[in-house]
Design a protein around this motif. Structure first.
Motif, PDB file in Angstrom:
ATOM      1  N   ARG A 214       0.850  -1.184   0.000  1.00  0.00           N
ATOM      2  CA  ARG A 214       0.000   0.000   0.000  1.00  0.00           C
ATOM      3  C   ARG A 214       0.895   1.245   0.000  1.00  0.00           C
ATOM      4  O   ARG A 214       1.936   1.283   0.662  1.00  0.00           O
ATOM      5  CB  ARG A 214      -0.905  -0.004   1.231  1.00  0.00           C
ATOM      6  CG  ARG A 214      -1.866  -1.180   1.263  1.00  0.00           C
ATOM      7  CD  ARG A 214      -2.622  -1.237   2.574  1.00  0.00           C
ATOM      8  NE  ARG A 214      -3.576  -2.344   2.594  1.00  0.00           N
ATOM      9  CZ  ARG A 214      -4.346  -2.634   3.626  1.00  0.00           C
ATOM     10  NH1 ARG A 214      -4.272  -1.907   4.731  1.00  0.00           N
ATOM     11  NH2 ARG A 214      -5.186  -3.655   3.568  1.00  0.00           N
ATOM     12  N   PHE A 215       0.448   2.244  -0.721  1.00  0.00           N
ATOM     13  CA  PHE A 215       1.258   3.459  -0.858  1.00  0.00           C
ATOM     14  C   PHE A 215       0.515   4.635  -0.255  1.00  0.00           C
ATOM     15  O   PHE A 215      -0.620   4.927  -0.643  1.00  0.00           O
ATOM     16  CB  PHE A 215       1.553   3.724  -2.334  1.00  0.00           C
ATOM     17  CG  PHE A 215       2.264   5.020  -2.587  1.00  0.00           C
ATOM     18  CD1 PHE A 215       3.607   5.160  -2.281  1.00  0.00           C
ATOM     19  CD2 PHE A 215       1.596   6.118  -3.119  1.00  0.00           C
ATOM     20  CE1 PHE A 215       4.263   6.355  -2.511  1.00  0.00           C
ATOM     21  CE2 PHE A 215       2.249   7.314  -3.344  1.00  0.00           C
ATOM     22  CZ  PHE A 215       3.589   7.437  -3.038  1.00  0.00           C
TER      23      PHE A 215
ATOM     24  N   SER B  49      -9.356  10.999  11.038  1.00  0.00           N
ATOM     25  CA  SER B  49      -8.084  10.763  10.351  1.00  0.00           C
ATOM     26  C   SER B  49      -8.374  10.132   8.999  1.00  0.00           C
ATOM     27  O   SER B  49      -9.424   9.514   8.796  1.00  0.00           O
ATOM     28  CB  SER B  49      -7.177   9.837  11.163  1.00  0.00           C
ATOM     29  OG  SER B  49      -7.755   8.536  11.242  1.00  0.00           O
ATOM     30  N   TYR B  50      -7.449  10.298   8.064  1.00  0.00           N
ATOM     31  CA  TYR B  50      -7.593   9.675   6.757  1.00  0.00           C
ATOM     32  C   TYR B  50      -6.204   9.378   6.218  1.00  0.00           C
ATOM     33  O   TYR B  50      -5.376  10.289   6.096  1.00  0.00           O
ATOM     34  CB  TYR B  50      -8.364  10.578   5.793  1.00  0.00           C
ATOM     35  CG  TYR B  50      -8.427  10.042   4.396  1.00  0.00           C
ATOM     36  CD1 TYR B  50      -9.036   8.816   4.125  1.00  0.00           C
ATOM     37  CD2 TYR B  50      -7.854  10.732   3.330  1.00  0.00           C
ATOM     38  CE1 TYR B  50      -9.069   8.297   2.847  1.00  0.00           C
ATOM     39  CE2 TYR B  50      -7.892  10.221   2.042  1.00  0.00           C
ATOM     40  CZ  TYR B  50      -8.499   9.011   1.791  1.00  0.00           C
ATOM     41  OH  TYR B  50      -8.527   8.506   0.530  1.00  0.00           O
ATOM     42  N   PRO B  51      -5.902   8.109   5.870  1.00  0.00           N
ATOM     43  CA  PRO B  51      -4.526   7.733   5.538  1.00  0.00           C
ATOM     44  C   PRO B  51      -4.091   7.985   4.101  1.00  0.00           C
ATOM     45  O   PRO B  51      -2.905   7.834   3.801  1.00  0.00           O
ATOM     46  CB  PRO B  51      -4.506   6.225   5.836  1.00  0.00           C
ATOM     47  CG  PRO B  51      -5.907   5.781   5.590  1.00  0.00           C
ATOM     48  CD  PRO B  51      -6.784   6.942   6.037  1.00  0.00           C
ATOM     49  N   ASN B  52      -5.005   8.325   3.181  1.00  0.00           N
ATOM     50  CA  ASN B  52      -4.627   8.595   1.791  1.00  0.00           C
ATOM     51  C   ASN B  52      -3.828   7.444   1.174  1.00  0.00           C
ATOM     52  O   ASN B  52      -2.734   7.639   0.630  1.00  0.00           O
ATOM     53  CB  ASN B  52      -3.822   9.894   1.707  1.00  0.00           C
ATOM     54  CG  ASN B  52      -4.701  11.129   1.649  1.00  0.00           C
ATOM     55  OD1 ASN B  52      -5.213  11.477   0.596  1.00  0.00           O
ATOM     56  ND2 ASN B  52      -4.895  11.755   2.796  1.00  0.00           N
ATOM     57  N   LEU B  53      -4.393   6.252   1.227  1.00  0.00           N
ATOM     58  CA  LEU B  53      -3.702   5.071   0.733  1.00  0.00           C
ATOM     59  C   LEU B  53      -4.141   4.693  -0.675  1.00  0.00           C
ATOM     60  O   LEU B  53      -5.336   4.691  -0.987  1.00  0.00           O
ATOM     61  CB  LEU B  53      -3.973   3.878   1.645  1.00  0.00           C
ATOM     62  CG  LEU B  53      -3.393   3.923   3.054  1.00  0.00           C
ATOM     63  CD1 LEU B  53      -3.789   2.657   3.807  1.00  0.00           C
ATOM     64  CD2 LEU B  53      -1.876   4.059   3.024  1.00  0.00           C
TER      65      LEU B  53
ATOM     66  N   VAL C 258      -7.268   4.534  -5.013  1.00  0.00           N
ATOM     67  CA  VAL C 258      -7.303   5.161  -3.692  1.00  0.00           C
ATOM     68  C   VAL C 258      -8.516   4.663  -2.913  1.00  0.00           C
ATOM     69  O   VAL C 258      -9.633   4.617  -3.440  1.00  0.00           O
ATOM     70  CB  VAL C 258      -7.362   6.695  -3.830  1.00  0.00           C
ATOM     71  CG1 VAL C 258      -7.496   7.347  -2.451  1.00  0.00           C
ATOM     72  CG2 VAL C 258      -6.129   7.217  -4.552  1.00  0.00           C
ATOM     73  N   ALA C 259      -8.315   4.281  -1.669  1.00  0.00           N
ATOM     74  CA  ALA C 259      -9.431   3.969  -0.768  1.00  0.00           C
ATOM     75  C   ALA C 259      -9.994   5.303  -0.297  1.00  0.00           C
ATOM     76  O   ALA C 259      -9.337   6.021   0.454  1.00  0.00           O
ATOM     77  CB  ALA C 259      -8.944   3.147   0.422  1.00  0.00           C
TER      78      ALA C 259
END
Length: 473
Positions: A38-39, A317-321, A367-368
């Motif tokens: 995952r990026f 929160s949001y990880p931007n994966l 993107v999730a």
């Protein structure tokens, strides 16, 4: 004629309070497939702007500087009904539908053109929801003949010149921006075609394409909600849009922007547009919510879904994966169209004026997305192949062929999404063209409803609890 004007932009939804039994222990998520990485997309600085000025630009601005002469538009349409108008519009725009804008061109000719809201707003009985992608937009017809025929009504030489400029662009993009299903958005194909017809250094229009054109059949894409932009480090389903978001947004004006000087003028207002979009929030869920069940669903969500989709409420929160294709398993064609076949467009953009502060960076998957207002944003997955959240969480409930009614009273508060008709056949077996274009056929390239099977691990009771929680976001 209305869809014609939309192409001119640039092709481009009752639960009762009740007790519920104890939920069984939730299963732990499975590990990603071997080799899957995952990026996390890094945050980059954005230009500050004035949200009030941004709204004014969005609804009154001349960022799309070509269109149908005003005289022709007024022959076809009267004033828009109140439910399709927006506050704060001036002049002719105060009487027009939310999705079109009247302006004067550099030649002093009044024209009407489609604006960003044609794709990024949804009309309802109670008014227009700005930021909710229009999943009922019908772009399935070939509008080039209508664009050509409109010129027969023009008598003034100045209007004739403006019509000729606009209709030529429509004829160039029309073969590549015609999906076969209502609600599908062909924006990626549009961008690829427009870049092929422009000099990257001067932005001058070329009647002959300068690099390879995309496939004619546009890859299906669903329009994400604008209110998610405030959390995103990159734009678009693949996260390809990096750097200056305002510069990426204003590139939607490429249909008519014929010089770097004009692009710079438009760019000077789009930091304000971006600032306005970050103020948008999703509409509240309009029906009763079982708060006890939602609380149980929140615990499940945070244990099972938040790693990719983030957390909500006081500790947001949001990880931007970016989730690799081999892990998420959803239809790969949109990714392929940008990361592989779309390389000429990527190279053009990064070399052009737009690439001075923004850039296109193909990634390894999709993107999730954040899930704010997910209850309102059916259909689901990046290609709109799944009609309800219930089916997103249980892949066994996804219909192979389905058709929705486009009545505004077709929201399903139990499955959370669209009420729809499950069919026994796909497009090929449908003889009525008016019905064929309403069928979502998941057997076609780009339209698959496979992948994102993570919710299959949950029990039926757990899925109901997660759905109830999602109504609160």
């Amino acid at each position: 004629m209305r869809p014609l004007l939309l192409i001119g932009l640039g092709l481009l939804s009752l639960t009762m309070e009740a007790g519920h039994p104890e939920l069984p222990s939730q299963p732990l998520p499975k590990a990603p497939p071997a080799g899957s990485v995952r990026f996390a997309i890094p945050e980059e600085p954005q230009r500050p702007g004035d949200p009030k000025a941004g709204y004014d630009t969005l609804v009154n601005g001349d960022y799309v500087s070509c269109g149908v002469p005003w005289s022709i538009y007024r022959m076809a349409f009267g004033d828009a009904p109140a439910s399709r108008r927006l506050p704060g519009r001036r002049g002719h725009n105060a009487r027009l539908s939310y999705d079109v804008t009247a302006l004067k061109t550099s030649r002093g000719v009044e024209v009407v053109t489609a604006n960003c809201l044609g794709c990024h707003a949804t009309p309802t009985e109670d008014g227009v929801i700005i930021g909710l992608g229009n999943s009922a937009l019908d772009l399935t017809e070939d509008f080039a003949p209508f664009a050509t025929a409109a010129g027969l009504l023009v008598r003034d030489s100045g209007e004739l010149a403006e019509w000729w400029r606009w209709s030529g662009r429509i004829r160039a993009v029309s073969p590549y921006t015609r999906p076969d299903t209502i609600g599908v958005n062909p924006a990626d194909n549009l961008a690829a075609v427009l870049s092929a017809h422009r000099d990257p250094d001067t932005l001058a229009w070329s009647d002959e394409p300068r690099h390879e054109l995309p496939r004619e059949a546009p890859v299906p894409a669903d329009v994400p909600a604008w209110w998610l932009l405030r959390k995103k480090h990159a734009m678009f389903h693949t996260g390809i849009g990096r750097g200056d978001h305002a510069r990426l947004m204003m590139s939607a004006s490429m249909l008519c922007t014929d010089s770097v000087e004009e692009a710079e003028r438009i760019d000077s207002t789009f930091n304000d547009v971006r600032a306005y979009l970050t103020t948008l929030r999703p509409p509240r869920y309009p029906y009763p919510i079982d708060r006890k069940l939602a609380a149980e669903g929140r615990e499940l969500f945070e244990a099972f879904c938040s790693e990719c989709h983030g957390t909500y409420g006081d500790k947001e929160s949001y990880p931007n994966l970016i989730i690799p294709l081999e892990e998420v398993g959803t239809d790969p064609l949109l990714w392929q169209a940008t990361a592989r076949e779309g390389l000429p467009m990527v190279e053009w953009f990064n070399r052009s004026f737009y690439g001075r502060t923004a850039r296109l960076v193909p990634g390894p998957g999709y993107v999730a997305p954040p899930l704010d207002g997910i209850w309102a944003t059916a259909p689901y997955l990046h290609n709109g192949s799944v009609p309800t959240v219930e089916a997103v969480l249980d892949s066994r409930k996804r219909p192979t062929w389905w058709r929705r009614s486009f009545s505004q009273r077709q929201f399903d508060p139990v499955a959370l999404g669209w009420k729809h008709q499950v069919l026994s056949h796909g497009k090929a077996a449908e003889t009525d063209p008016s019905l064929r274009k309403r069928i979502y056929d998941t057997t076609l390239p780009g339209y698959s409803n496979q992948g994102h099977t993570f919710g299959d691990e949950l029990s039926e009771e757990q899925r109901h609890a997660v759905i109830e929680y999602l109504k609160t976001l």
